[in-house]
Design a protein around this motif. Structure first.
Motif, mmCIF file in Angstrom:
data_model
loop_
_atom_site.group_PDB
_atom_site.id
_atom_site.type_symbol
_atom_site.label_atom_id
_atom_site.label_comp_id
_atom_site.label_asym_id
_atom_site.label_seq_id
_atom_site.Cartn_x
_atom_site.Cartn_y
_atom_site.Cartn_z
ATOM 1 N N PHE A 50 49.736 33.399 24.720
ATOM 2 C CA PHE A 50 49.135 32.435 25.635
ATOM 3 C C PHE A 50 48.755 31.172 24.880
ATOM 4 N N GLN A 51 48.826 30.036 25.578
ATOM 5 C CA GLN A 51 48.351 28.771 25.027
ATOM 6 C C GLN A 51 46.862 28.669 25.302
ATOM 7 N N CYS A 52 46.106 28.246 24.303
ATOM 8 C CA CYS A 52 44.650 28.123 24.419
ATOM 9 C C CYS A 52 44.253 26.822 23.751
ATOM 10 N N GLY A 53 44.231 25.727 24.517
ATOM 11 C CA GLY A 53 43.995 24.416 23.919
ATOM 12 C C GLY A 53 45.146 24.097 22.988
ATOM 13 N N ASN A 54 44.836 23.687 21.757
ATOM 14 C CA ASN A 54 45.882 23.404 20.767
ATOM 15 C C ASN A 54 46.301 24.639 19.987
ATOM 16 N N GLN A 55 45.647 25.754 20.242
ATOM 17 C CA GLN A 55 45.953 26.992 19.541
ATOM 18 C C GLN A 55 46.614 27.982 20.499
ATOM 19 N N GLN A 56 46.952 29.116 19.944
ATOM 20 C CA GLN A 56 47.564 30.175 20.733
ATOM 21 C C GLN A 56 46.757 31.459 20.576
ATOM 22 N N LEU A 57 46.829 32.279 21.602
ATOM 23 C CA LEU A 57 46.265 33.620 21.566
ATOM 24 C C LEU A 57 47.432 34.584 21.725
ATOM 25 N N HIS A 58 47.630 35.444 20.744
ATOM 26 C CA HIS A 58 48.702 36.433 20.790
ATOM 27 C C HIS A 58 48.090 37.801 21.061
ATOM 28 N N ILE A 59 48.616 38.490 22.034
ATOM 29 C CA ILE A 59 48.220 39.871 22.297
ATOM 30 C C ILE A 59 49.349 40.734 21.751
ATOM 31 N N GLY A 60 49.058 41.443 20.692
ATOM 32 C CA GLY A 60 50.062 42.269 20.027
ATOM 33 C C GLY A 60 49.860 43.738 20.335
ATOM 34 N N ILE A 61 50.951 44.450 20.448
ATOM 35 C CA ILE A 61 50.898 45.881 20.733
ATOM 36 C C ILE A 61 50.664 46.644 19.437
ATOM 37 N N ASP A 62 49.671 47.519 19.472
ATOM 38 C CA ASP A 62 49.318 48.340 18.314
ATOM 39 C C ASP A 62 49.409 49.793 18.750
ATOM 40 N N HIS A 63 50.317 50.541 18.143
ATOM 41 C CA HIS A 63 50.559 51.934 18.540
ATOM 42 C C HIS A 63 49.376 52.844 18.223
ATOM 43 N N SER A 64 48.513 52.429 17.307
ATOM 44 C CA SER A 64 47.286 53.196 17.031
ATOM 45 C C SER A 64 46.075 52.319 17.366
ATOM 46 N N PHE A 65 46.086 51.757 18.552
ATOM 47 C CA PHE A 65 45.110 50.772 18.986
ATOM 48 C C PHE A 65 43.669 51.274 18.950
ATOM 49 N N LYS A 66 42.796 50.411 18.414
ATOM 50 C CA LYS A 66 41.346 50.563 18.518
ATOM 51 C C LYS A 66 40.811 49.171 18.822
ATOM 52 N N PRO A 67 39.942 49.027 19.811
ATOM 53 C CA PRO A 67 39.448 47.693 20.143
ATOM 54 C C PRO A 67 38.595 47.086 19.031
ATOM 55 N N ALA A 68 38.654 45.753 18.943
ATOM 56 C CA ALA A 68 37.819 45.001 17.992
ATOM 57 C C ALA A 68 36.490 44.736 18.673
ATOM 58 N N ARG A 69 35.465 45.423 18.249
ATOM 59 C CA ARG A 69 34.160 45.302 18.889
ATOM 60 C C ARG A 69 33.253 44.279 18.201
ATOM 61 N N LYS A 70 33.502 43.997 16.937
ATOM 62 C CA LYS A 70 32.687 43.026 16.211
ATOM 63 C C LYS A 70 33.499 41.752 15.924
ATOM 64 N N ALA A 71 34.624 41.910 15.244
ATOM 65 C CA ALA A 71 35.494 40.755 14.993
ATOM 66 C C ALA A 71 35.995 40.248 16.338
#
Length: 123
Positions: A50-71
């Motif tokens: 996704f475009q977010c202002g002048n930067q991008q946000l990438h949502i990447g697939i992680d096969h051993s996914f754990k959510p980032a609760r602090k970072a």
């Protein structure tokens, strides 16, 4: 040697397999970020960008996914109150935070449990 950094190109958040449509609904339909076309060489990895202002946000697939609760990424928003009202209308829970002087801000979790911060300078 000191290097001259010019900014951040993108931030990547992880998501579980098969959740690209859910990411589109949240980041594009709900938050209003424009989806970007991924390069052909990277499409096989899954995920969505996704475009977010002048930067991008990438949502990447992680096969051993754990959510980032602090970072977490923090997004500058114009009309933070309007965004907050829109999220409330869509049953998205936000957590207000007034600990950063000079800013209005809140946190929420994306559909995958990743922490996201949204902020706006106080006028």
């Amino acid at each position: 040697m000191a290097y001259k950094f010019q900014g951040i190109d993108h931030v990547q958040l992880a998501a579980p397999e098969g959740t690209e449509q859910e990411a589109r609904e949240f980041f594009s339909s709900l938050l209003g970020m424009k989806e970007m076309e991924k390069p052909e060489t990277l499409k096989k990895n899954g995920g969505v960008w996704f475009q977010c202002g002048n930067q991008q946000l990438h949502i990447g697939i992680d096969h051993s996914f754990k959510p980032a609760r602090k970072a977490h990424p923090a997004f500058y928003v114009e009309d933070l109150d309007g965004l907050k009202a829109s999220l409330a209308r869509n049953q998205v829970t936000v957590k207000d935070d007034d600990r950063l002087p000079g800013y209005k801000r809140f946190y929420l979790e994306d559909p995958f449990g990743n922490r996201l911060e949204f902020l706006e300078r106080k006028k």
